[in-house]
Design an enzyme around this catalytic site. Sequence first.
Site, PDB file in Angstrom:
ATOM      1  N   SER A  66      -3.630  -0.760   5.867  1.00 15.57           N
ATOM      2  CA  SER A  66      -3.555   0.616   5.353  1.00 15.57           C
ATOM      3  C   SER A  66      -3.954   0.668   3.909  1.00 15.57           C
ATOM      4  O   SER A  66      -4.111   1.793   3.420  1.00 15.57           O
ATOM      5  CB  SER A  66      -1.954   0.778   5.210  1.00 15.57           C
TER       6      SER A  66
ATOM      7  N   HIS B  70      -8.557   2.283  11.103  1.00 16.52           N
ATOM      8  CA  HIS B  70      -7.203   2.690  10.517  1.00 16.52           C
ATOM      9  C   HIS B  70      -6.388   3.672  11.460  1.00 16.52           C
ATOM     10  O   HIS B  70      -6.793   4.965  11.286  1.00 16.52           O
ATOM     11  CB  HIS B  70      -7.173   2.925   9.033  1.00 16.52           C
TER      12      HIS B  70
ATOM     13  N   ASN C 162      -3.361   7.169   3.104  1.00 19.35           N
ATOM     14  CA  ASN C 162      -2.354   6.549   2.280  1.00 19.35           C
ATOM     15  C   ASN C 162      -2.431   6.659   0.707  1.00 19.35           C
ATOM     16  O   ASN C 162      -1.491   6.405  -0.129  1.00 19.35           O
ATOM     17  CB  ASN C 162      -2.285   5.048   2.470  1.00 19.35           C
TER      18      ASN C 162
HETATM   19  P1  NAD Z   1       4.790  -5.061  11.959  1.00 20.22           P
HETATM   20  O1  NAD Z   1       5.464  -5.818  10.966  1.00 20.22           O
HETATM   21  O2  NAD Z   1       5.751  -4.259  12.998  1.00 20.22           O
HETATM   22  O3  NAD Z   1       3.896  -5.850  13.012  1.00 20.22           O
HETATM   23  C1  NAD Z   1       3.170  -7.139  12.464  1.00 20.22           C
HETATM   24  C2  NAD Z   1       3.057  -8.065  13.504  1.00 20.22           C
HETATM   25  O4  NAD Z   1       2.147  -9.040  13.136  1.00 20.22           O
HETATM   26  C3  NAD Z   1       4.046  -8.710  13.815  1.00 20.22           C
HETATM   27  O5  NAD Z   1       4.791  -8.976  15.243  1.00 20.22           O
HETATM   28  C4  NAD Z   1       3.998 -10.377  13.244  1.00 20.22           C
HETATM   29  O6  NAD Z   1       4.462 -11.131  14.232  1.00 20.22           O
HETATM   30  C5  NAD Z   1       2.506 -10.256  13.570  1.00 20.22           C
HETATM   31  N1  NAD Z   1       1.903 -11.272  12.828  1.00 20.22           N
HETATM   32  C6  NAD Z   1       2.010 -11.870  11.391  1.00 20.22           C
HETATM   33  N2  NAD Z   1       1.122 -13.012  11.096  1.00 20.22           N
HETATM   34  C7  NAD Z   1       0.421 -13.057  12.318  1.00 20.22           C
HETATM   35  C8  NAD Z   1      -0.836 -13.971  12.750  1.00 20.22           C
HETATM   36  N3  NAD Z   1      -1.127 -14.683  11.750  1.00 20.22           N
HETATM   37  N4  NAD Z   1      -1.221 -13.739  13.646  1.00 20.22           N
HETATM   38  C9  NAD Z   1      -0.872 -12.840  14.816  1.00 20.22           C
HETATM   39  N5  NAD Z   1       0.096 -12.085  14.482  1.00 20.22           N
HETATM   40  C10 NAD Z   1       0.616 -12.086  13.251  1.00 20.22           C
HETATM   41  O7  NAD Z   1       3.831  -4.176  11.299  1.00 20.22           O
HETATM   42  P2  NAD Z   1       3.009  -2.962  11.739  1.00 20.22           P
HETATM   43  O8  NAD Z   1       3.642  -1.652  11.080  1.00 20.22           O
HETATM   44  O9  NAD Z   1       2.668  -3.024  13.101  1.00 20.22           O
HETATM   45  O10 NAD Z   1       1.539  -3.055  10.587  1.00 20.22           O
HETATM   46  C11 NAD Z   1       0.317  -3.943  11.111  1.00 20.22           C
HETATM   47  C12 NAD Z   1      -0.686  -3.412  10.205  1.00 20.22           C
HETATM   48  O11 NAD Z   1      -0.987  -1.868  10.549  1.00 20.22           O
HETATM   49  C13 NAD Z   1      -0.623  -3.575   8.830  1.00 20.22           C
HETATM   50  O12 NAD Z   1      -1.842  -3.916   8.401  1.00 20.22           O
HETATM   51  C14 NAD Z   1      -0.444  -2.351   8.306  1.00 20.22           C
HETATM   52  O13 NAD Z   1      -0.632  -2.068   7.144  1.00 20.22           O
HETATM   53  C15 NAD Z   1      -0.994  -1.243   9.384  1.00 20.22           C
HETATM   54  N6  NAD Z   1      -0.582   0.001   9.369  1.00 20.22           N
HETATM   55  C16 NAD Z   1       0.902   0.316   9.737  1.00 20.22           C
HETATM   56  C17 NAD Z   1       1.049   1.599   9.895  1.00 20.22           C
HETATM   57  C18 NAD Z   1       2.575   2.043   9.755  1.00 20.22           C
HETATM   58  O14 NAD Z   1       3.177   3.085   9.956  1.00 20.22           O
HETATM   59  N7  NAD Z   1       3.564   1.019   9.911  1.00 20.22           N
HETATM   60  C19 NAD Z   1       0.342   2.632  10.057  1.00 20.22           C
HETATM   61  C20 NAD Z   1      -1.281   2.282   9.950  1.00 20.22           C
HETATM   62  C21 NAD Z   1      -1.683   1.076   9.705  1.00 20.22           C
END
Ligand code: NAD
Length: 291
Positions: free
Chosen positions: A119, A140, A190
């Site tokens: 993000s 993204h 963002n």
């Molecule tokens: P989340 O916490 O729901 O999921 C993250 C996942 O990554 C978890 O299942 C965790 O076990 C896994 N993980 C951690 N370390 C790891 C590794 N070394 N190898 C493989 N898997 C691993 O988080 P999310 O909300 O899905 O966010 C993920 C990404 O997407 C981030 O970079 C975030 O900034 C981005 N993002 C989030 C949103 C949102 O609204 N939540 C929107 C757009 C982008």
Amino acid sequence: MEIAKVGVVGAGQMGNGIAHVFALAGYEVLMTDVSRDALEKARELIGRNLDRQVSREKISQAERDAALDRIATTLTLSDLGQCDLVIEAATERETIKTAIFEDLVPHLRPHTILTSNTSSISITRLASRTDRPEKFMGFHFMNPVPVMQLVELIRGIATDEVTYRTLLGVVEKLGKTAASAEDFPAFIVNRILMPMINEAVYTLYEGVGNVGSIDNAMKLGTNHPMGPLELADFIGLDTCLAIMNVLHDGLADTKYRPCPLLTKYVEAGWLGRKTQRGFYDYRGETPVPTR
Ligand code: NAD
């Protein structure tokens, strides 16, 4: 360039949504996570979300079944070496993301495009930790991925035109719309959204309003479908804090300082919907404001 097989790293809320839309668009998907539990939950959730699309007559039962069949999971990151495109969607922490790229790169084929769903983190810096900065991009997606139309495409300083054009084609095949952003902290969406959410937390912290009045004021006063605190819970308060820190560090302007109350919620492990508690408590039938 032809993309057939897509790898997704991280099976959290974004990873499962990304796997869902790619499988529905006909791509073979291989999803990995460090947590077996996360992989199992993601498959279940994708099944339920596809069912909802069937019941709303957006897709047929046969399309649903075929999409689910196209999603495989693995706990072994190197299995993603067979993919034409890899999308990293792990926790928003730079050390985690760079460690993933360093472990994955030796297994990738030369043509594979590597992307991050980050993000806020610098695409140019992430790309520089790989062997292929010219084939690296920010990809993204918005949350929830099956519903949201936009995909931000972010080119690092070295990203080549073929990579950019290939991802534009992928976005089109997904039936979504791309917006291109330059590689500066938090890109477009963002950069604008997070300071608003952070200001809503300051408004709460300073007692200008409570959770209910702040969210209602913004819903009814600006026609936003969700209030900023409800939205923060939906995104994940750890992710919101991580993005504010990237803005604060990357742009060195005090206007981006994260609100201490946001930090306190994250320190408590009250991360929003995903932990059932944030600005609202989701453990009962209806969400109850925590302030
Ligand atoms: P989340 O916490 O729901 O999921 C993250 C996942 O990554 C978890 O299942 C965790 O076990 C896994 N993980 C951690 N370390 C790891 C590794 N070394 N190898 C493989 N898997 C691993 O988080 P999310 O909300 O899905 O966010 C993920 C990404 O997407 C981030 O970079 C975030 O900034 C981005 N993002 C989030 C949103 C949102 O609204 N939540 C929107 C757009 C982008």
